[in-house]
Design a protein around this motif. Structure first.
Motif, PDB file in Angstrom:
ATOM      1  N   UNK A 246      69.934   9.128  23.168  1.00  0.00           N
ATOM      2  CA  UNK A 246      69.350   9.222  24.506  1.00  0.00           C
ATOM      3  C   UNK A 246      69.787  10.477  25.234  1.00  0.00           C
ATOM      4  N   UNK A 247      71.039  10.891  25.006  1.00  0.00           N
ATOM      5  CA  UNK A 247      71.540  12.102  25.639  1.00  0.00           C
ATOM      6  C   UNK A 247      70.858  13.347  25.055  1.00  0.00           C
ATOM      7  N   UNK A 248      70.678  13.363  23.733  1.00  0.00           N
ATOM      8  CA  UNK A 248      70.080  14.521  23.065  1.00  0.00           C
ATOM      9  C   UNK A 248      68.611  14.724  23.433  1.00  0.00           C
ATOM     10  N   UNK A 249      67.940  13.648  23.860  1.00  0.00           N
ATOM     11  CA  UNK A 249      66.505  13.762  24.122  1.00  0.00           C
ATOM     12  C   UNK A 249      66.181  14.689  25.293  1.00  0.00           C
ATOM     13  N   UNK A 250      67.204  15.062  26.083  1.00  0.00           N
ATOM     14  CA  UNK A 250      66.953  15.965  27.210  1.00  0.00           C
ATOM     15  C   UNK A 250      66.917  17.429  26.783  1.00  0.00           C
ATOM     16  N   UNK A 251      67.231  17.688  25.510  1.00  0.00           N
ATOM     17  CA  UNK A 251      67.179  19.068  25.004  1.00  0.00           C
ATOM     18  C   UNK A 251      65.762  19.622  25.098  1.00  0.00           C
ATOM     19  N   UNK A 252      64.776  18.851  24.625  1.00  0.00           N
ATOM     20  CA  UNK A 252      63.401  19.342  24.560  1.00  0.00           C
ATOM     21  C   UNK A 252      62.810  19.659  25.937  1.00  0.00           C
ATOM     22  N   UNK A 253      62.841  18.724  26.913  1.00  0.00           N
ATOM     23  CA  UNK A 253      62.264  19.063  28.221  1.00  0.00           C
ATOM     24  C   UNK A 253      62.995  20.184  28.938  1.00  0.00           C
ATOM     25  N   UNK A 254      64.303  20.331  28.674  1.00  0.00           N
ATOM     26  CA  UNK A 254      65.053  21.437  29.280  1.00  0.00           C
ATOM     27  C   UNK A 254      64.554  22.771  28.737  1.00  0.00           C
ATOM     28  N   UNK A 255      64.320  22.819  27.424  1.00  0.00           N
ATOM     29  CA  UNK A 255      63.790  24.039  26.814  1.00  0.00           C
ATOM     30  C   UNK A 255      62.375  24.329  27.299  1.00  0.00           C
ATOM     31  N   UNK A 256      61.574  23.257  27.452  1.00  0.00           N
ATOM     32  CA  UNK A 256      60.205  23.434  27.948  1.00  0.00           C
ATOM     33  C   UNK A 256      60.204  23.994  29.366  1.00  0.00           C
ATOM     34  N   UNK A 257      61.120  23.470  30.194  1.00  0.00           N
ATOM     35  CA  UNK A 257      61.226  23.956  31.570  1.00  0.00           C
ATOM     36  C   UNK A 257      61.584  25.443  31.589  1.00  0.00           C
ATOM     37  N   UNK A 258      62.528  25.827  30.748  1.00  0.00           N
ATOM     38  CA  UNK A 258      62.921  27.238  30.646  1.00  0.00           C
ATOM     39  C   UNK A 258      61.743  28.100  30.219  1.00  0.00           C
ATOM     40  N   UNK A 259      61.013  27.649  29.204  1.00  0.00           N
ATOM     41  CA  UNK A 259      59.865  28.413  28.714  1.00  0.00           C
ATOM     42  C   UNK A 259      58.796  28.551  29.794  1.00  0.00           C
ATOM     43  N   UNK A 260      58.510  27.428  30.469  1.00  0.00           N
ATOM     44  CA  UNK A 260      57.466  27.445  31.489  1.00  0.00           C
ATOM     45  C   UNK A 260      57.778  28.388  32.634  1.00  0.00           C
ATOM     46  N   UNK A 261      59.018  28.357  33.123  1.00  0.00           N
ATOM     47  CA  UNK A 261      59.396  29.140  34.307  1.00  0.00           C
ATOM     48  C   UNK A 261      59.760  30.580  33.953  1.00  0.00           C
ATOM     49  N   UNK A 262      60.643  30.746  32.968  1.00  0.00           N
ATOM     50  CA  UNK A 262      61.190  32.067  32.661  1.00  0.00           C
ATOM     51  C   UNK A 262      60.273  32.885  31.752  1.00  0.00           C
ATOM     52  N   UNK A 263      59.749  32.271  30.707  1.00  0.00           N
ATOM     53  CA  UNK A 263      58.952  33.020  29.726  1.00  0.00           C
ATOM     54  C   UNK A 263      57.501  33.170  30.162  1.00  0.00           C
ATOM     55  N   UNK A 264      56.898  32.060  30.654  1.00  0.00           N
ATOM     56  CA  UNK A 264      55.469  32.101  30.976  1.00  0.00           C
ATOM     57  C   UNK A 264      55.173  32.201  32.472  1.00  0.00           C
ATOM     58  N   UNK A 265      56.222  32.270  33.296  1.00  0.00           N
ATOM     59  CA  UNK A 265      56.065  32.545  34.718  1.00  0.00           C
ATOM     60  C   UNK A 265      55.315  31.503  35.526  1.00  0.00           C
ATOM     61  N   UNK A 266      55.458  30.222  35.154  1.00  0.00           N
ATOM     62  CA  UNK A 266      54.810  29.172  35.936  1.00  0.00           C
ATOM     63  C   UNK A 266      55.575  28.946  37.246  1.00  0.00           C
ATOM     64  N   UNK A 267      54.870  28.430  38.225  1.00  0.00           N
ATOM     65  CA  UNK A 267      55.460  28.215  39.555  1.00  0.00           C
ATOM     66  C   UNK A 267      56.553  27.148  39.505  1.00  0.00           C
ATOM     67  N   UNK A 268      57.665  27.448  40.174  1.00  0.00           N
ATOM     68  CA  UNK A 268      58.760  26.481  40.296  1.00  0.00           C
ATOM     69  C   UNK A 268      59.480  26.769  41.606  1.00  0.00           C
ATOM     70  N   UNK A 269      58.929  26.182  42.678  1.00  0.00           N
ATOM     71  CA  UNK A 269      59.460  26.437  44.014  1.00  0.00           C
ATOM     72  C   UNK A 269      60.429  25.370  44.470  1.00  0.00           C
TER      73      UNK A 269
END
Length: 303
Positions: A246-269
């Protein structure tokens, strides 16, 4: 920590790392319609898993699994329903990634374990601990904030979370080898995928045969991209405690959040930060309570 448990952590973490970077894979297929990507993914996953099962000499066992499923109609239709639901989840994910909503996919997979808790209450009559109750309230508050502030219900995030939670719930009582189970699941929905691909070709909408070599290779390998993390996850889940999984399952959404905001420049206000903070607070509560519970159980066993 035993070697088996350590190996399980490596397998499971590898699965979540692959899931975490999959948005990059689907972004590379952004010029292909989402419906075709889904159909191709199902078709090639079915081919890939079927070939691997045969190469591993598990064809006879696969036939035994199918016979056992057919005898147990409840399990058969549960698995069929699960295959349809996970197909919907795959489509939502592919569409979200290719339409600039990776942050929403991240939110969805953070919410997923909390929705699983709600399913346990509704269908299994499970009783919530105080931390779990607080976590659910925090998650609902986060959803309410984003709905009011943006004026739209976060259907995409909740759709992803809901379909994956229901998929996991449906498969909970079906005991199948991970690889053979995935082979059967994809075989269930492969006919629909093939019909869609034939329709797309006859109507002049199929991209596959008109694509460059790189696109064709990515489409063909989408089957492996689907199967590999699922098999790694199942292998890891069999040899490690549930609270660690259950603890490890947060790896994927954390990486997705990083990709969305930092790599692909999606809005995160500020609003997104507040909403995610509510969800994170809920997840921290649940995770800490699980760790404490497991620690108490281990101490009791040692006595």
């Amino acid at each position: 920590m035993e070697n088996k448990e350590k190996a399980g952590i490596i397998w499971a973490a590898s699965a979540y790392l692959i899931w975490g970077v999959l948005p990059i894979y689907w972004k590379a297929l952004g010029h292909v319609p989402s419906g075709e990507v889904l159909a191709q993914r199902i078709f090639w996953a079915s081919i890939t898993t079927g070939v691997v099962v045969l190469l591993l000499g598990q064809g006879k066992q696969l036939a035994i699994d199918l016979k056992a499923l057919w005898k147990n109609k409840r399990a058969f239709w549960s698995l069929f329903g699960a295959s349809v639901i996970i197909s919907g989840n795959w489509f939502l994910f592919i569409w979200a990634v290719n339409n600039g909503h990776i942050v929403q996919t991240s939110l969805g997979y953070y919410i997923n374990p909390l929705l699983s808790i709600l399913l346990g209450i509704v269908f299994l009559k499970e009783r919530l601990s105080s931390p779990e109750k607080a976590a659910v309230v925090l998650a609902l508050t986060g959803v309410l904030i984003i709905t009011v502030s943006h004026g739209t219900f976060p259907w995409l995030a909740l759709g992803l979370a809901g379909t994956f939670a229901i998929y996991g719930f449906a498969k909970k009582t079906i005991h199948l080898d991970s690889l053979r189970g995935l082979t059967i699941e994809t075989a269930f929905i492969a006919p629909a995928a093939i019909i869609y691909l034939i329709w797309a070709e006859t109507s002049g909408r199929l991209v596959f045969f008109e694509s460059d070599t790189g696109t064709v290779v990515l489409i063909v390998l989408s089957g492996a991209a689907t199967a590999i993390p699922l098999v790694l996850f199942a292998k890891g889940a069999q040899s490690m405690p549930l609270y660690l999984l259950g603890f490890l399952q947060y790896i994927a959404p954390t990486m997705m959040l990083f990709l969305g905001v930092v790599v692909y420049g999606e809005a995160f206000g500020a609003i997104e930060l507040i909403v995610f903070s509510f969800i994170w607070a809920g997840l921290i509560l649940v995770t800490v309570s699980k760790f404490r519970m497991m620690k108490k159980m281990r101490l009791a066993q040692e006595k």
